[in-house]
Write a protein that holds these residues in place. Structure first.
Motif, PDB file in Angstrom:
ATOM      1  N   LEU A 258       0.819  -1.199   0.000  1.00 43.24           N
ATOM      2  CA  LEU A 258       0.000   0.000   0.000  1.00 43.24           C
ATOM      3  C   LEU A 258       0.857   1.254   0.000  1.00 43.24           C
ATOM      4  CD1 LEU A 258      -1.693  -2.302   1.743  1.00 43.24           C
ATOM      5  CD2 LEU A 258      -3.228  -0.379   2.122  1.00 43.24           C
ATOM      6  N   LYS A 259       0.356   2.269  -0.706  1.00 39.88           N
ATOM      7  CA  LYS A 259       0.875   3.625  -0.597  1.00 39.88           C
ATOM      8  C   LYS A 259      -0.214   4.480   0.057  1.00 39.88           C
ATOM      9  CE  LYS A 259       1.654   3.682  -5.006  1.00 39.88           C
ATOM     10  NZ  LYS A 259       2.058   4.024  -6.381  1.00 39.88           N
ATOM     11  N   TYR A 260       0.035   5.752   0.150  1.00 39.71           N
ATOM     12  CA  TYR A 260      -0.938   6.630   0.808  1.00 39.71           C
ATOM     13  C   TYR A 260      -2.300   6.555   0.134  1.00 39.71           C
ATOM     14  CZ  TYR A 260      -3.113  10.817   2.723  1.00 39.71           C
ATOM     15  OH  TYR A 260      -3.988  11.679   3.344  1.00 39.71           O
ATOM     16  N   VAL A 261      -2.313   6.609  -1.181  1.00 43.17           N
ATOM     17  CA  VAL A 261      -3.585   6.599  -1.904  1.00 43.17           C
ATOM     18  C   VAL A 261      -4.304   5.259  -1.740  1.00 43.17           C
ATOM     19  CG1 VAL A 261      -2.632   5.807  -4.112  1.00 43.17           C
ATOM     20  CG2 VAL A 261      -4.681   7.232  -4.092  1.00 43.17           C
ATOM     21  N   ASP A 262      -3.546   4.173  -1.604  1.00 38.19           N
ATOM     22  CA  ASP A 262      -4.175   2.863  -1.398  1.00 38.19           C
ATOM     23  C   ASP A 262      -4.859   2.792  -0.033  1.00 38.19           C
ATOM     24  OD1 ASP A 262      -3.225   1.631  -3.862  1.00 38.19           O
ATOM     25  OD2 ASP A 262      -1.242   1.672  -2.948  1.00 38.19           O
ATOM     26  N   ALA A 263      -4.135   3.251   0.991  1.00 32.40           N
ATOM     27  CA  ALA A 263      -4.671   3.147   2.348  1.00 32.40           C
ATOM     28  C   ALA A 263      -5.807   4.120   2.596  1.00 32.40           C
ATOM     29  CB  ALA A 263      -3.553   3.381   3.367  1.00 32.40           C
ATOM     30  N   ASN A 264      -5.796   5.281   1.936  1.00 31.67           N
ATOM     31  CA  ASN A 264      -6.765   6.326   2.233  1.00 31.67           C
ATOM     32  C   ASN A 264      -7.819   6.539   1.153  1.00 31.67           C
ATOM     33  OD1 ASN A 264      -5.608   7.800   4.820  1.00 31.67           O
ATOM     34  ND2 ASN A 264      -3.855   7.320   3.510  1.00 31.67           N
ATOM     35  N   ALA A 265      -7.695   5.844   0.032  1.00 29.07           N
ATOM     36  CA  ALA A 265      -8.704   5.975  -1.024  1.00 29.07           C
ATOM     37  C   ALA A 265      -9.177   4.616  -1.522  1.00 29.07           C
ATOM     38  CB  ALA A 265      -8.147   6.803  -2.187  1.00 29.07           C
ATOM     39  N   TYR A 266      -8.250   3.788  -1.986  1.00 25.93           N
ATOM     40  CA  TYR A 266      -8.649   2.489  -2.531  1.00 25.93           C
ATOM     41  C   TYR A 266      -9.235   1.569  -1.458  1.00 25.93           C
ATOM     42  CZ  TYR A 266      -6.593   3.299  -7.132  1.00 25.93           C
ATOM     43  OH  TYR A 266      -6.323   3.773  -8.390  1.00 25.93           O
ATOM     44  N   LEU A 267      -8.640   1.556  -0.282  1.00 30.30           N
ATOM     45  CA  LEU A 267      -9.105   0.649   0.769  1.00 30.30           C
ATOM     46  C   LEU A 267     -10.532   0.969   1.209  1.00 30.30           C
ATOM     47  CD1 LEU A 267      -8.468  -1.733   2.582  1.00 30.30           C
ATOM     48  CD2 LEU A 267      -7.376  -0.161   4.193  1.00 30.30           C
ATOM     49  N   PRO A 268     -10.851   2.228   1.555  1.00 33.40           N
ATOM     50  CA  PRO A 268     -12.262   2.515   1.875  1.00 33.40           C
ATOM     51  C   PRO A 268     -13.184   2.338   0.675  1.00 33.40           C
ATOM     52  CG  PRO A 268     -10.930   4.520   1.899  1.00 33.40           C
ATOM     53  CD  PRO A 268      -9.985   3.381   1.821  1.00 33.40           C
ATOM     54  N   ALA A 269     -12.677   2.608  -0.537  1.00 30.24           N
ATOM     55  CA  ALA A 269     -13.505   2.424  -1.725  1.00 30.24           C
ATOM     56  C   ALA A 269     -13.889   0.956  -1.899  1.00 30.24           C
ATOM     57  CB  ALA A 269     -12.765   2.927  -2.962  1.00 30.24           C
ATOM     58  N   LYS A 270     -12.944   0.057  -1.678  1.00 34.27           N
ATOM     59  CA  LYS A 270     -13.243  -1.380  -1.805  1.00 34.27           C
ATOM     60  C   LYS A 270     -14.288  -1.805  -0.762  1.00 34.27           C
ATOM     61  CE  LYS A 270     -10.181  -2.323  -5.060  1.00 34.27           C
ATOM     62  NZ  LYS A 270     -10.589  -2.737  -6.408  1.00 34.27           N
ATOM     63  N   THR A 271     -14.201  -1.242   0.439  1.00 31.39           N
ATOM     64  CA  THR A 271     -15.172  -1.589   1.475  1.00 31.39           C
ATOM     65  C   THR A 271     -16.566  -1.106   1.096  1.00 31.39           C
ATOM     66  OG1 THR A 271     -13.413  -1.404   3.132  1.00 31.39           O
ATOM     67  CG2 THR A 271     -15.679  -1.408   3.931  1.00 31.39           C
ATOM     68  N   ILE A 272     -16.648   0.119   0.577  1.00 29.70           N
ATOM     69  CA  ILE A 272     -17.952   0.669   0.164  1.00 29.70           C
ATOM     70  C   ILE A 272     -18.522  -0.142  -0.994  1.00 29.70           C
ATOM     71  CG2 ILE A 272     -19.073   2.683  -0.855  1.00 29.70           C
ATOM     72  CD1 ILE A 272     -17.037   4.407   0.709  1.00 29.70           C
ATOM     73  N   LEU A 273     -17.681  -0.473  -1.971  1.00 25.75           N
ATOM     74  CA  LEU A 273     -18.146  -1.256  -3.118  1.00 25.75           C
ATOM     75  C   LEU A 273     -18.595  -2.651  -2.688  1.00 25.75           C
ATOM     76  CD1 LEU A 273     -15.484  -0.205  -5.777  1.00 25.75           C
ATOM     77  CD2 LEU A 273     -17.919   0.357  -5.787  1.00 25.75           C
ATOM     78  N   PHE A 274     -17.948  -3.210  -1.679  1.00 27.65           N
ATOM     79  CA  PHE A 274     -18.374  -4.504  -1.141  1.00 27.65           C
ATOM     80  C   PHE A 274     -19.806  -4.426  -0.618  1.00 27.65           C
ATOM     81  CE2 PHE A 274     -18.887  -6.751   2.945  1.00 27.65           C
ATOM     82  CZ  PHE A 274     -18.911  -8.061   2.487  1.00 27.65           C
ATOM     83  N   ILE A 275     -20.108  -3.372   0.122  1.00 26.63           N
ATOM     84  CA  ILE A 275     -21.464  -3.207   0.677  1.00 26.63           C
ATOM     85  C   ILE A 275     -22.485  -2.998  -0.436  1.00 26.63           C
ATOM     86  CG2 ILE A 275     -22.885  -1.744   2.153  1.00 26.63           C
ATOM     87  CD1 ILE A 275     -20.324  -1.152   3.777  1.00 26.63           C
ATOM     88  N   ILE A 276     -22.122  -2.168  -1.420  1.00 21.71           N
ATOM     89  CA  ILE A 276     -23.026  -1.918  -2.544  1.00 21.71           C
ATOM     90  C   ILE A 276     -23.303  -3.206  -3.307  1.00 21.71           C
ATOM     91  CG2 ILE A 276     -23.240  -0.727  -4.762  1.00 21.71           C
ATOM     92  CD1 ILE A 276     -21.691   1.607  -3.533  1.00 21.71           C
ATOM     93  N   ALA A 277     -22.264  -4.014  -3.521  1.00 21.03           N
ATOM     94  CA  ALA A 277     -22.443  -5.263  -4.259  1.00 21.03           C
ATOM     95  C   ALA A 277     -23.347  -6.231  -3.501  1.00 21.03           C
ATOM     96  CB  ALA A 277     -21.080  -5.908  -4.528  1.00 21.03           C
TER      97      ALA A 277
END
Length: 949
Positions: A258-277
């Motif tokens: 992970l880099k900064y963008v992974d930990a602070n953007a991609y990681l929460p995005a994956k969690t939100i997309l998981f809930i939406i799916a």
């Protein structure tokens, strides 16, 4: 119109009758024989593999691998067939009545009519095809399955999610496979169901506003819901996948984690997309009651839109407006994690970096005495002298030495360690006087004896001083079994032990014959075995040849690499096996590695690229070709008996969790480390391929400060070989002393340049003596940036441009002779660095190289003499010394003055203190402190220069 088949005016009547009973019987017999022949050919591969594994004593490897593949093939093949078959059956069962058919359905009716009699067979056929394809794909995942089911803990967790490393190395790959299999099954089931629904009217696409029956809607919605549910699982696993994701980054070419963008953007995005799916999947399942696709389609569209906005656009905004304006500060915590993980994954976390002045103020006498004990200067270059061994010790044209010889360490009669250049006299079928099947496979079956030469000496003619030579072999290695049935050049099968006598060796009294007494081959007395191997080797003469009889064995898979790769397909094999006399046997020693590509945060490297250098050739292949890894351990030491072919594997790294996992999967294949005898231990060494991987990583990861790592100011590069342009300089085995050590130890050494420069940046050595308490300890000597010590290319350029040397070499080259430069050895010496290079002359009349000159350089001094001793005497003259410490050479490109002056001593001390402050500030990332330290360093240097006049 008359019938043309009934005679009459148009011609005689032609009768087409059935074939006679004899013809039918013949055709049936031919068909049966053809089928049996095909089955036997298929059986041959399985049977010969079983016989070979049984002969070498590793039946469990064959059976474990076989049953694992069979199990995966059966389970996943049947599962895929069931998914597709059930969906086809269910879609057919849910078909609507076909009364009042539309024009679309009327056009499909002829297809329904044509397949109606064969529906069951079509269903079985489709299911069988998808079962075969998916089963074969699953069988190829046998390694993934075995690692998952046998995985052991690493005892370390990743810094982001707190999961054990084994989750990423053993569990996550298997979960990914299951997920991909699930996607494939749902998609195939969906396509098959949609096609059947369309064919039987449940789904209509050409009428205005595509329609589907309630039954088709429910069926397809459930499948779509399963697909979206699997997508939710994929989003959840993607969260963990970020820890092993590779990406581009300024600080390093192969960033992982992970880099900064992974930990602070991609990681929460994956969690939100998981809930939406998950919500979207529930909406699809809800169509079983609502019978409409309106809500699930809207939900699916929102999921796609969210994936674009949350999973793509938002991270790009974070990267652009939060990271890029202050990238170093944002990425520092993640760089630190990457450095720690990478150094641990490649076993370089304990590597020592010591400052080294690169210059010496010692007296010439001190330097001359130290040069004799600093290292055993190897004048015999194993990459050059193979033709000399060939010319002097080949004895017969049907023997051959490898193009690159090996360096080993042997104990002499007086108890001293001697660096030795060794090679086996292997069989060379290209040199057989009279070619033929009997000669190539029955008579000329093995090589004979080892040839060894002192690494530090040559005779008066510049040729090796052999310590083991001739046929039969004589020398310092004692009595041992000299016959070489297994070797790097032994690549074709031989049939031994039967009625046909083998050529053992020839001397002045004539040819000696021999019959193989080992049991490593596969028995050919059985006619079934003979037939199987006749097919395997495409040699029908094996069926009827009188040269095969009672006791005959076939030997194949005869190179050390082939045998080890076969008995341990889960290991990565080093590209340079080497022979050693262990007790009364010649054994090939093979280093083997356990690897993974899923170590979180550890940067990846491509083994094939990393391990290639100027010595890599067809004989000495690079390890693992182009495999990408981010964790490696030299976990297993393997021996292959050159006579019997027996393979013994020993656990070397007792802490490696990857090896422990494979030992659970294949029990009783790897012996305990305690079973390694003392004689074998004396010849084990640190492997070159691992060392090359580590040195490539250490060009960047010798730095532990995130700020310094990000800036790249201390980055190194591996020098090009000065004698072979475009190839990395190879590491060299050498018995030597590192600064502060009392005695020499067998070491593996290399050098580094600063990036984009040819001066020397650092010297690196690892203790390569397996019996040493410090085995595997890596030490790097880092030179100060203000001291311009020449690197290998500059030294070679200096040698080539020296007028005296160039003139003498031109004289030597007269008469069509060629000059070959040997290994350019680098040795730390009293604060400076000594370079030594042998120069070989390949005469047109002899066509093999002989060492004629030795070049030694230290600082700005260069010596070109007939022997090493003369060269060292030249650059370290012991006559006429004034007695001051400053009479010694500088070791760099600046002269050191006498050390008697108090002001000079103080200035030298201040230079050292300031340099320590510079390094400390760099490691802490304190740029202002580094600037102040640099100013102090410059002032101290000026005072030192002023004191020297």
């Amino acid at each position: 119109m008359p019938d043309r088949g009934s005679g009459g005016p148009t011609g005689p009547r032609i009768r087409v009758g059935r074939p006679s009973r004899r013809a039918r019987t013949l055709l049936l017999t031919v068909g049966v024989l053809a089928v049996l022949a095909m089955l036997f050919v298929m059986f041959t591969g399985f049977w010969t593999d079983w016989l070979w594994y049984r002969s070498v004593g590793y039946r469990s490897v064959f059976t474990t691998t076989l049953w694992t593949k069979v199990g995966l093939f059966a389970v996943f093949g049947l599962l895929m067939a069931a998914v597709v078959g059930v969906n086809i059956w269910l879609a057919h069962r849910l078909r609507p009545p076909l009364s009042a058919m539309s024009l679309e359905q009327q056009s499909l009716d002829r297809y329904r009519m044509s397949i109606a009699p064969y529906k069951k067979w079509i269903l079985l056929g489709i299911s069988a095809v998808v079962a075969l394809i998916s089963g074969a794909s699953a069988a190829s995942q046998w390694r993934t399955w075995l690692m998952w089911v046998n995985g052991v803990s690493f005892g370390k967790t990743d810094p982001q999610f707190g999961k054990d490393i084994s989750f990423y190395s053993f569990d996550l790959p298997w979960y990914r496979f299951l997920l991909n299999f699930g996607f494939a099954a749902v998609v195939l089931g969906l396509l098959a169901a949609a096609l059947v629904h369309y064919l039987y009217g449940g789904l209509r696409v050409t009428t205005p506003g595509a329609r589907a029956t309630a039954q088709a809607t429910g069926h397809l919605s459930v499948l779509l819901g399963l697909f979206v549910a699997l997508k939710a699982v994929a989003y959840w696993l993607d969260r963990y996948g970020l820890a092993v994701k590779g990406s581009e980054f300024k600080a390093t070419d192969n960033w992982t984690g992970l880099k900064y963008v992974d930990a602070n953007a991609y990681l929460p995005a994956k969690t939100i997309l998981f809930i939406i799916a998950i919500i979207c999947a529930v909406l699809f399942f809800g169509t079983l009651w609502r019978r409409t696709w309106q809500l699930p389609v809207i939900g699916f569209g929102l999921m796609v839109l969210s994936a674009i906005l949350i999973g793509g656009l938002y991270p790009a905004i974070v990267q652009k407006f939060q990271v890029e304006p202050n990238e170093q500060a944002k990425e520092t915590p993640y760089i630190k994690k990457n450095i720690e993980a990478t150094r641990n994954a490649y076993g370089i976390d304990d590597a020592k970096v010591n400052n080294y002045p690169g210059t010496s103020d010692a007296k010439p006498t001190t330097l001359r005495d130290a040069a004799d004990t600093a290292a055993s200067m190897r004048l015999l270059d194993p990459n050059i002298v193979s033709p000399t061994y060939q010319q002097k010790q080949q004895v017969r044209g049907y023997y051959k030495f490898p193009s690159t010889l090996d360096v080993d360490s042997y104990t002499t009669k007086d108890g001293k360690e001697q660096d030795t250049v060794v090679g086996l006299r292997e069989i060379n079928t290209d040199g057989i006087p009279k070619k033929g099947w009997i000669n190539e496979h029955f008579k000329y079956t093995h090589g004979f004896g080892m040839v060894a030469g002192k690494g530090t000496e040559v005779n008066k003619d510049g040729e090796p001083v052999f310590t083991e030579k001739n046929l039969p072999p004589k020398g310092q290695l004692g009595d041992y079994e000299p016959r070489i049935y297994y070797g790097e050049n032994t690549k074709q099968y031989s049939i031994v032990g039967g009625p046909q006598q083998e050529l053992d060796y020839a001397d002045d009294s004539g040819e000696k014959t021999y019959t193989y007494k080992g049991d490593s081959g596969v028995d050919l007395s059985n006619p079934v075995n003979r037939a199987a191997y006749a097919v395997k080797f495409n040699e029908p003469r094996m069926l009827y040849s009188g040269a095969i009889g009672e006791g005959s064995q076939v030997l194949y898979n005869r190179t050390p690499q082939e045998r080890v790769e076969a008995v341990a397909p889960w290991l990565t094999i080093d590209g340079d096996p080497y022979p050693a006399v262990v007790g009364d046997k010649v054994k090939w020693i093979v280093d083997a590695y356990t690897t993974t590509n899923n170590y979180p945060y550890a940067s990846r490297t491509t083994l094939g690229d990393t391990t290639a250098d100027a010595l890599t050739d067809e004989q000495r292949s690079v390890v693992a070709q182009q495999n990408q890894v981010n964790y490696i351990r030299n976990s297993v030491k393997v021996t292959v008996d050159a006579y019997s072919g027996k393979v013994d594997m020993y656990q070397w790294d007792t802490k490696d969790p990857v090896l422990k996992t494979w030992m659970k999967a294949f029990p009783d294949t790897v012996k305990a480390k305690s079973e390694i005898g003392d004689e074998l231990m004396d010849h084990l060494r640190y492997p070159q391929d691992l060392f090359k991987v580590q040195r490539e990583l250490l060009t960047r990861y010798h730095v532990t400060s995130p700020g310094q790592f990000y800036s790249g100011s201390e980055r190194w590069q591996i020098p090009d070989d000065p004698t072979q342009e475009g190839n990395a300089v190879p590491p060299y085995y050498l018995s030597m002393k590192m600064p502060g050590e009392e005695k020499q130890t067998f070491s593996l050494t290399t050098t580094f340049n600063p990036v984009e420069r040819q001066t020397l940046g650092a010297f690196m050595a690892v203790d390569a003596n397996a019996g040493s308490a410090d085995y595997g300890e890596i030490t790097m000597l880092r030179l100060p940036s203000n001291t311009t010590v020449p690197g290998p290319q500059q030294v070679q350029s200096k040698i080539n441009s020296d007028p005296e040397i160039a003139n003498d070499l031109n004289i030597l080259k007269r008469g069509d002779s060629d000059i070959e430069y040997g290994n350019l050895l680098t040795v730390p010496l009293k604060g400076g660095l000594l370079y030594v290079e042998p120069i070989y002359l390949r005469g047109a009349d002899t066509n093999y190289p002989r060492m004629r000159k030795v070049v030694a350089t230290f600082g700005d001094k260069i010596a070109y003499e007939n022997t090493l001793a003369e060269a060292l005497n030249e650059i370290f003259p012991t006559d006429g010394e004034s007695g001051g410490e400053g009479d010694g050479d500088g070791g760099g490109e600046k002269d050191e003055p006498p050390a008697g002056d108090t002001s000079l001593k103080k200035a030298i001390q201040d230079v050292g203190d300031a340099w320590e402050k510079v390094n400390k500030a760099r490691e802490e990332g304190d740029w202002s402190a580094e600037g102040r330290a640099q100013e102090e360093l410059q002032e101290a240097i000026e005072r030192m220069n002023k004191a020297t006049g």
